[in-house]
Design a protein around this motif. Structure first.
Motif, PDB file in Angstrom:
ATOM      1  N   GLU A 140     -56.211 -37.174   9.197  1.00 33.45           N
ATOM      2  CA  GLU A 140     -55.885 -36.001  10.018  1.00 33.45           C
ATOM      3  C   GLU A 140     -54.401 -35.660   9.916  1.00 33.45           C
ATOM      4  O   GLU A 140     -54.030 -34.485   9.774  1.00 33.45           O
ATOM      5  CB  GLU A 140     -56.260 -36.316  11.476  1.00 33.45           C
ATOM      6  CG  GLU A 140     -56.012 -35.166  12.436  1.00 33.45           C
ATOM      7  CD  GLU A 140     -56.326 -35.555  13.874  1.00 33.45           C
ATOM      8  OE1 GLU A 140     -55.614 -35.075  14.786  1.00 33.45           O
ATOM      9  OE2 GLU A 140     -57.257 -36.363  14.096  1.00 33.45           O
ATOM     10  N   LEU A 141     -53.549 -36.673   9.969  1.00 32.39           N
ATOM     11  CA  LEU A 141     -52.105 -36.440   9.852  1.00 32.39           C
ATOM     12  C   LEU A 141     -51.755 -35.860   8.490  1.00 32.39           C
ATOM     13  O   LEU A 141     -50.970 -34.915   8.378  1.00 32.39           O
ATOM     14  CB  LEU A 141     -51.340 -37.751  10.056  1.00 32.39           C
ATOM     15  CG  LEU A 141     -51.222 -38.294  11.473  1.00 32.39           C
ATOM     16  CD1 LEU A 141     -50.596 -39.690  11.454  1.00 32.39           C
ATOM     17  CD2 LEU A 141     -50.390 -37.367  12.362  1.00 32.39           C
TER      18      LEU A 141
ATOM     19  N   GLU B 294     -53.648 -34.264   6.232  1.00 32.41           N
ATOM     20  CA  GLU B 294     -54.245 -32.969   5.868  1.00 32.41           C
ATOM     21  C   GLU B 294     -53.870 -31.849   6.835  1.00 32.41           C
ATOM     22  O   GLU B 294     -54.246 -30.698   6.620  1.00 32.41           O
ATOM     23  CB  GLU B 294     -55.766 -33.112   5.778  1.00 32.41           C
ATOM     24  CG  GLU B 294     -56.201 -34.038   4.644  1.00 32.41           C
ATOM     25  CD  GLU B 294     -57.713 -34.093   4.455  1.00 32.41           C
ATOM     26  OE1 GLU B 294     -58.429 -33.358   5.188  1.00 32.41           O
ATOM     27  OE2 GLU B 294     -58.174 -34.833   3.579  1.00 32.41           O
ATOM     28  N   HIS B 295     -53.132 -32.173   7.877  1.00 36.45           N
ATOM     29  CA  HIS B 295     -52.691 -31.160   8.837  1.00 36.45           C
ATOM     30  C   HIS B 295     -51.810 -30.122   8.140  1.00 36.45           C
ATOM     31  O   HIS B 295     -51.084 -30.425   7.203  1.00 36.45           O
ATOM     32  CB  HIS B 295     -51.907 -31.836   9.971  1.00 36.45           C
ATOM     33  CG  HIS B 295     -51.289 -30.868  10.930  1.00 36.45           C
ATOM     34  ND1 HIS B 295     -49.977 -30.415  10.800  1.00 36.45           N
ATOM     35  CD2 HIS B 295     -51.791 -30.249  12.022  1.00 36.45           C
ATOM     36  CE1 HIS B 295     -49.710 -29.567  11.773  1.00 36.45           C
ATOM     37  NE2 HIS B 295     -50.785 -29.451  12.534  1.00 36.45           N
ATOM     38  N   ARG B 296     -51.893 -28.872   8.600  1.00 32.46           N
ATOM     39  CA  ARG B 296     -51.055 -27.792   8.065  1.00 32.46           C
ATOM     40  C   ARG B 296     -50.262 -27.151   9.195  1.00 32.46           C
ATOM     41  O   ARG B 296     -50.693 -27.179  10.349  1.00 32.46           O
ATOM     42  CB  ARG B 296     -51.907 -26.737   7.354  1.00 32.46           C
ATOM     43  CG  ARG B 296     -52.668 -27.297   6.150  1.00 32.46           C
ATOM     44  CD  ARG B 296     -53.590 -26.261   5.510  1.00 32.46           C
ATOM     45  NE  ARG B 296     -54.497 -26.916   4.572  1.00 32.46           N
ATOM     46  CZ  ARG B 296     -54.225 -27.145   3.292  1.00 32.46           C
ATOM     47  NH1 ARG B 296     -53.074 -26.739   2.793  1.00 32.46           N
ATOM     48  NH2 ARG B 296     -55.095 -27.755   2.515  1.00 32.46           N
ATOM     49  N   GLN B 297     -49.156 -26.566   8.845  1.00 27.55           N
ATOM     50  CA  GLN B 297     -48.281 -25.966   9.855  1.00 27.55           C
ATOM     51  C   GLN B 297     -48.987 -24.864  10.631  1.00 27.55           C
ATOM     52  O   GLN B 297     -48.812 -24.731  11.842  1.00 27.55           O
ATOM     53  CB  GLN B 297     -47.025 -25.410   9.176  1.00 27.55           C
ATOM     54  CG  GLN B 297     -45.968 -24.898  10.146  1.00 27.55           C
ATOM     55  CD  GLN B 297     -44.679 -24.499   9.444  1.00 27.55           C
ATOM     56  OE1 GLN B 297     -44.613 -24.468   8.214  1.00 27.55           O
ATOM     57  NE2 GLN B 297     -43.652 -24.189  10.211  1.00 27.55           N
TER      58      GLN B 297
ATOM     59  N   PRO C 102     -52.824 -22.926  11.440  1.00 23.52           N
ATOM     60  CA  PRO C 102     -54.290 -23.054  11.306  1.00 23.52           C
ATOM     61  C   PRO C 102     -54.800 -22.107  10.224  1.00 23.52           C
ATOM     62  O   PRO C 102     -54.309 -20.982  10.094  1.00 23.52           O
ATOM     63  CB  PRO C 102     -54.818 -22.643  12.685  1.00 23.52           C
ATOM     64  CG  PRO C 102     -53.642 -22.766  13.610  1.00 23.52           C
ATOM     65  CD  PRO C 102     -52.424 -22.497  12.786  1.00 23.52           C
TER      66      PRO C 102
ATOM     67  N   SER D 276     -50.585 -28.754   2.931  1.00 25.73           N
ATOM     68  CA  SER D 276     -50.823 -29.900   3.809  1.00 25.73           C
ATOM     69  C   SER D 276     -49.530 -30.693   3.976  1.00 25.73           C
ATOM     70  O   SER D 276     -48.646 -30.692   3.108  1.00 25.73           O
ATOM     71  CB  SER D 276     -51.918 -30.790   3.236  1.00 25.73           C
ATOM     72  OG  SER D 276     -51.514 -31.334   1.998  1.00 25.73           O
ATOM     73  N   ASP D 277     -49.432 -31.391   5.097  1.00 27.10           N
ATOM     74  CA  ASP D 277     -48.214 -32.146   5.392  1.00 27.10           C
ATOM     75  C   ASP D 277     -47.959 -33.243   4.365  1.00 27.10           C
ATOM     76  O   ASP D 277     -46.802 -33.552   4.036  1.00 27.10           O
ATOM     77  CB  ASP D 277     -48.299 -32.756   6.790  1.00 27.10           C
ATOM     78  CG  ASP D 277     -48.221 -31.707   7.895  1.00 27.10           C
ATOM     79  OD1 ASP D 277     -47.934 -30.536   7.572  1.00 27.10           O
ATOM     80  OD2 ASP D 277     -48.451 -32.050   9.072  1.00 27.10           O
TER      81      ASP D 277
ATOM     82  N   ILE E  64     -42.766 -33.583  11.496  1.00 25.13           N
ATOM     83  CA  ILE E  64     -43.930 -34.328  10.998  1.00 25.13           C
ATOM     84  C   ILE E  64     -43.533 -35.737  10.569  1.00 25.13           C
ATOM     85  O   ILE E  64     -44.339 -36.672  10.680  1.00 25.13           O
ATOM     86  CB  ILE E  64     -44.687 -33.577   9.879  1.00 25.13           C
ATOM     87  CG1 ILE E  64     -43.781 -33.258   8.692  1.00 25.13           C
ATOM     88  CG2 ILE E  64     -45.330 -32.319  10.413  1.00 25.13           C
ATOM     89  CD1 ILE E  64     -44.515 -32.556   7.546  1.00 25.13           C
TER      90      ILE E  64
END
Length: 474
Positions: free
Chosen positions: A8-9, A11-14, A16, A193-194, A225
């Motif tokens: 989750e961390l 693949e998170h994006r700034q 949505p 992605s982060d 992040i």
């Protein structure tokens, strides 16, 4: 940390994703597509690596260099994952201690996005322009102060202006492009992605603290992040470390191949054992800030330079008969030898409260291999960047960029010659509560995005050497 939480961390994006996500494509596949299809990626074909883009159909550009780094990085990542299972998602204790080949490949594809036209010379000139802007405005403000300004006042004014106008640096501009200048739906940037963003982040610092650091706007998100991931200050993700090493590997092997092809490097005893060449390489190494040379004197460095060049010659002489004395085949096989040697020496070791990707021998960092890469990079630098014709081209490129700056710097007069989409974005940015741009930095970002040929074209149109056609699209 749980595998799902790490995923989750990473693949998170700034922002949505607003459009329906294709369930058949993984997060990093989408990142790869966005990078490959971006205008910035295409522009790399027109940006110099060592020799000017367009000087020959053999020599590398930033585009081919980036693709080669990506290939090396992908294979190295897969090899490390097989040898060091602790870097796999199911075993890692931190999102930054994972090595995913797709993430490393994306980072390598994007690692040179921020390079301006005309290579490192362009970067140097743009940084000098902004520094002079800050110095001039500092002087203007000091003159307007009553009485004789104190050193503390002068320092405060300069730091305030430094925060406002920032600096120019290729890696920082990389993030300006990826996170702001590129466009996607109704958000600024590619919304990667982060994990990929941190994989690109070679210099995890604010530009106010480190000259190679990031601009304020992009650092605000990146530092956030990093904090969420729990990455120690100054440390980089394993993927960023690997990408950076693979860039050095490609540089040390591939640029030498180009130099041999161009006739700037001759592979025989008289050339490689020339005392003047050795002296130039030693002098270049002395200017580096590489930790691996810390405390070394010229007298200590010189034998290492001689050893590496002798080794280079020995490998060449061994490959030549195998390649049927074909110079072209030998050149390629020697390049492949060095890349294979370096990649096979990569490993993962402890680094205090973090981990480190580096060359490893007998379970510890192989500093000798790091120095070998450094010598080969410096060898490439002094034989090509310092070449007479390359220096002449660099002098011209300095002139071109400075004259473009002169033309675009006036916020009133230049509005007729700057593309409307840039002006519209500038106007929109100025309506923010905290604008990203000053006019000066917007102009710098515009020039930095140009290819070598486009910068020459605009220069020629503005200064009368070539009219061009009004139907040419900017």
């Amino acid at each position: 940390m749980e595998t799902n939480k790490l995923k989750e961390l990473r693949e998170h994006r700034q922002y949505p994703e607003k459009t329906k996500v294709d369930a058949s494509r993984a997060a990093y596949e989408r990142d790869y597509s966005r990078l490959i299809h971006s205008p910035t990626f295409r522009r790399l074909q027109g940006k110099s690596q060592v020799f000017g883009a367009g000087t020959g159909d053999y020599y590398r550009t930033r585009l081919t260099h980036s693709l080669e780094v990506a290939q090396i990085a992908r294979e190295a990542a897969r090899s490390l994952a097989r040898t060091y299972p602790e870097v796999l998602p199911e075993a890692a204790q931190n999102a930054g201690l994972i090595i995913d080949s797709e993430v490393v490949e994306c980072a390598a594809i994007a690692h040179d996005f921020g390079h301006p036209p005309f290579g490192h010379k362009g970067e140097e000139v743009l940084q000098g322009i902004l520094k002079r802007v800050i110095d001039r405005k500092t002087e203007e403000e000091l003159i307007n102060l009553p009485g004789m300004p104190t050193p503390d006042q002068a320092m405060f004014i300069q730091q305030t202006l430094r925060r406002k106008y920032e600096h120019f640096e290729g890696n920082a501009h990389n993030f300006r492009l990826i996170m702001f200048l590129e466009k996607r739906e109704d958000v600024n940037g590619l919304n990667l992605s982060d994990a990929v963003l941190l994989g690109i982040n070679k210099y995890p610092f604010s530009g106010l603290d480190n000259p190679k650091g990031m601009y304020r706007h992009e650092w605000e998100y990146i530092s956030q992040i990093r904090k969420e991931w729990g990455i120690p200050d100054t440390k980089r993700t394993l993927e960023a470390q690997l990408m950076d090493l693979c860039d050095d590997i490609a540089y040390s092997a591939h640029d030498l191949e180009d130099g041999i092809k161009a006739g700037k490097i001759e592979v025989h005893e008289h050339f490689l054992r020339d005392s003047h060449l050795n002296k130039l390489i030693v002098e270049k190494i002395m200017t580096l800030e590489d930790e691996v040379w810390k405390g070394w004197t010229k007298e200590q460095i010189e034998p290492k330079v001689v050893q590496v060049l002798d080794y280079f010659l020995r490998i060449w002489n061994e490959k030549m008969p195998v390649c049927e004395n074909d110079y072209s085949r030998t050149r390629r096989e020697v390049k492949a030898y060095w890349v294979s040697l370096f990649v096979s020496s990569l490993g993962v070791i402890s680094d205090g409260d973090w981990k480190k990707v580096t060359f490893v021998k007998d379970g510890v960092e192989d500093e000798d291999m790091l120095r070998t890469v450094s010598v080969l990079k410096s060898f490439a630098w002094v034989t090509m960047i310092r070449d007479l014709r390359v220096q002449r081209l660099q002098k011209r490129s300095e002139w071109v960029i400075k004259r473009l700056w002169d033309a675009f710097n006036d916020p009133i007069a230049s509005k007729a010659i700057i593309p409307s989409d840039w002006l519209n974005r500038y106007e929109a940015d100025q309506k923010r509560e905290h604008p990203i741009w000053t006019w000066e930095h917007m102009v710098i970002d515009y020039i930095a995005g140009m290819t070598d040929a486009f910068a020459e074209k605009i220069y020629n149109e503005l200064y009368g050497l070539k009219v061009g056609s009004i139907y040419d699209l900017d």
